[in-house]
Design a protein around this motif. Structure first.
Motif, PDB file in Angstrom:
ATOM      1  N   ARG A 106      65.986  -4.950  12.914  1.00 28.47           N
ATOM      2  CA  ARG A 106      65.120  -6.038  12.453  1.00 28.47           C
ATOM      3  C   ARG A 106      65.336  -7.280  13.310  1.00 28.47           C
ATOM      4  NH1 ARG A 106      66.634  -5.826   7.752  1.00 28.47           N
ATOM      5  NH2 ARG A 106      64.972  -4.509   6.920  1.00 28.47           N
ATOM      6  N   PHE A 107      66.608  -7.600  13.583  1.00 28.63           N
ATOM      7  CA  PHE A 107      66.891  -8.734  14.461  1.00 28.63           C
ATOM      8  C   PHE A 107      66.269  -8.517  15.836  1.00 28.63           C
ATOM      9  CE2 PHE A 107      69.589  -9.632  18.137  1.00 28.63           C
ATOM     10  CZ  PHE A 107      69.370 -10.995  18.246  1.00 28.63           C
ATOM     11  N   MET A 108      66.417  -7.314  16.381  1.00 27.43           N
ATOM     12  CA  MET A 108      65.910  -7.030  17.729  1.00 27.43           C
ATOM     13  C   MET A 108      64.410  -7.286  17.822  1.00 27.43           C
ATOM     14  SD  MET A 108      66.001  -3.414  19.858  1.00 27.43           S
ATOM     15  CE  MET A 108      64.856  -2.604  18.712  1.00 27.43           C
ATOM     16  N   CYS A 167      57.973   0.819  13.624  1.00 27.67           N
ATOM     17  CA  CYS A 167      59.275   0.264  13.240  1.00 27.67           C
ATOM     18  C   CYS A 167      59.147  -1.189  12.816  1.00 27.67           C
ATOM     19  CB  CYS A 167      60.271   0.393  14.400  1.00 27.67           C
ATOM     20  SG  CYS A 167      60.866   2.071  14.690  1.00 27.67           S
ATOM     21  N   ARG A 168      58.333  -1.957  13.519  1.00 35.36           N
ATOM     22  CA  ARG A 168      58.117  -3.352  13.127  1.00 35.36           C
ATOM     23  C   ARG A 168      57.549  -3.437  11.711  1.00 35.36           C
ATOM     24  NH1 ARG A 168      56.142  -3.602  18.570  1.00 35.36           N
ATOM     25  NH2 ARG A 168      57.553  -4.806  19.900  1.00 35.36           N
ATOM     26  N   LEU A 169      56.571  -2.600  11.423  1.00 35.25           N
ATOM     27  CA  LEU A 169      55.982  -2.591  10.085  1.00 35.25           C
ATOM     28  C   LEU A 169      56.997  -2.144   9.039  1.00 35.25           C
ATOM     29  CD1 LEU A 169      52.457  -1.054  10.791  1.00 35.25           C
ATOM     30  CD2 LEU A 169      52.935  -3.372   9.987  1.00 35.25           C
ATOM     31  N   TYR A 170      57.728  -1.100   9.344  1.00 37.50           N
ATOM     32  CA  TYR A 170      58.725  -0.567   8.418  1.00 37.50           C
ATOM     33  C   TYR A 170      59.779  -1.614   8.075  1.00 37.50           C
ATOM     34  CZ  TYR A 170      62.905   2.036   6.994  1.00 37.50           C
ATOM     35  OH  TYR A 170      64.035   2.464   6.338  1.00 37.50           O
ATOM     36  N   PRO A 174      58.423  -3.698   3.650  1.00 38.74           N
ATOM     37  CA  PRO A 174      58.883  -2.478   2.981  1.00 38.74           C
ATOM     38  C   PRO A 174      57.736  -1.748   2.279  1.00 38.74           C
ATOM     39  CG  PRO A 174      60.411  -4.279   2.565  1.00 38.74           C
ATOM     40  CD  PRO A 174      59.220  -4.873   3.261  1.00 38.74           C
ATOM     41  N   GLY A 175      57.657  -0.446   2.520  1.00 40.61           N
ATOM     42  CA  GLY A 175      56.617   0.355   1.909  1.00 40.61           C
ATOM     43  C   GLY A 175      55.340   0.446   2.715  1.00 40.61           C
ATOM     44  N   ALA A 176      55.239  -0.342   3.794  1.00 37.09           N
ATOM     45  CA  ALA A 176      54.010  -0.341   4.586  1.00 37.09           C
ATOM     46  C   ALA A 176      53.826   0.962   5.352  1.00 37.09           C
ATOM     47  CB  ALA A 176      54.004  -1.525   5.554  1.00 37.09           C
TER      48      ALA A 176
END
Length: 230
Positions: A106-108, A167-170, A174-176
């Motif tokens: 998430r930070f990345m 991954c960005r959406l995930y 959450p749940g996307a």
């Protein structure tokens, strides 16, 4: 002397770990270097001895994250012996690492969306290229980049682009997107994208002149070819 170096490395790692915790709790844009210092229980002098400013700390954590992610992916890609199995391993390893290290991932993705200054941006680009060299060389040897002008574009945009977006959406919503769907679909999608980087078939020869062939529309939606006009 060795003890002093080890102590410096340990302090640096502790500050990076503290920064990651702060970013996970507060978000990257709502965290400052003083928050990180307090979280780590460090003195101001020790922080600025290791990092000249907040962007330098962010760049250092991003570099460490690249090293961990790419190291994980590299070990799995190098074990593959065909282009398709290597591409599948590339995407599967990236997804697995993200699912197992959500805070770092998430930070990345948040940090990559920021506009780092030119010095840090160039240094990170060079470091990332160095870390990816083994993967790039192995994929090249297996013919994955055959006919492509840029292996970097193929790797990050064509093969990993859908995985990055998912991954960005995930991580941000959450749940996307369903991680089970990501694992089942994205490696196949990347393998299917290999066709976009394979060399184009030689143009068919037309008549004695061997001119290029261009398609023309036929009645009923079918197409035929005719020699291109010079």
């Amino acid at each position: 002397m060795a003890v002093a170096r080890q102590s410096g490395v340990a302090r640096r790692e502790a500050l990076l770990d503290a920064a990651l915790r702060c970013f996970e709790q507060r978000g990257l844009l709502r965290t400052g270097i003083e928050d990180v210092r307090k979280e780590a229980g460090a003195s101001p002098s020790s922080v600025y001895h290791l990092f000249e400013d907040f962007p330098a700390l962010v760049a250092a954590l991003l570099g460490r994250t690249f090293e961990r992610l790419i190291g994980y992916v590299t070990a799995r890609v190098l074990a593959a012996r065909t282009g398709r199995t290597a591409v599948r391993a590339l995407v599967e390893a990236h997804l697995t690492w993200v699912f197992e290290h959500e805070a770092e991932a998430r930070f990345m993705y948040q940090a990559l969306a920021l506009e780092l200054d030119g010095h840090h941006r160039a240094a990170l680009r060079d470091e990332k290229a160095r870390l990816k060299a083994e993967v790039t060389a192995h994929l090249t040897e297996l013919g994955v980049f055959s006919g492509a002008r840029s292996s970097e574009v193929v790797l990050d945009v064509v093969l990993l682009g859908p995985a990055h977006q998912a991954c960005r959406l995930y991580l941000s919503a959450p749940g996307a997107v369903d991680p089970a769907w990501m694992k089942a679909t994205l490696p196949d999608l990347a393998c299917g994208a290999l066709a976009t980087v394979e060399p184009a078939a030689p143009a068919a020869r037309a008549g004695k002149g061997g001119g290029a062939v261009e398609p023309v529309q036929r009645e009923g939606g079918r197409r035929k070819s005719k020699p291109a006009r010079g």
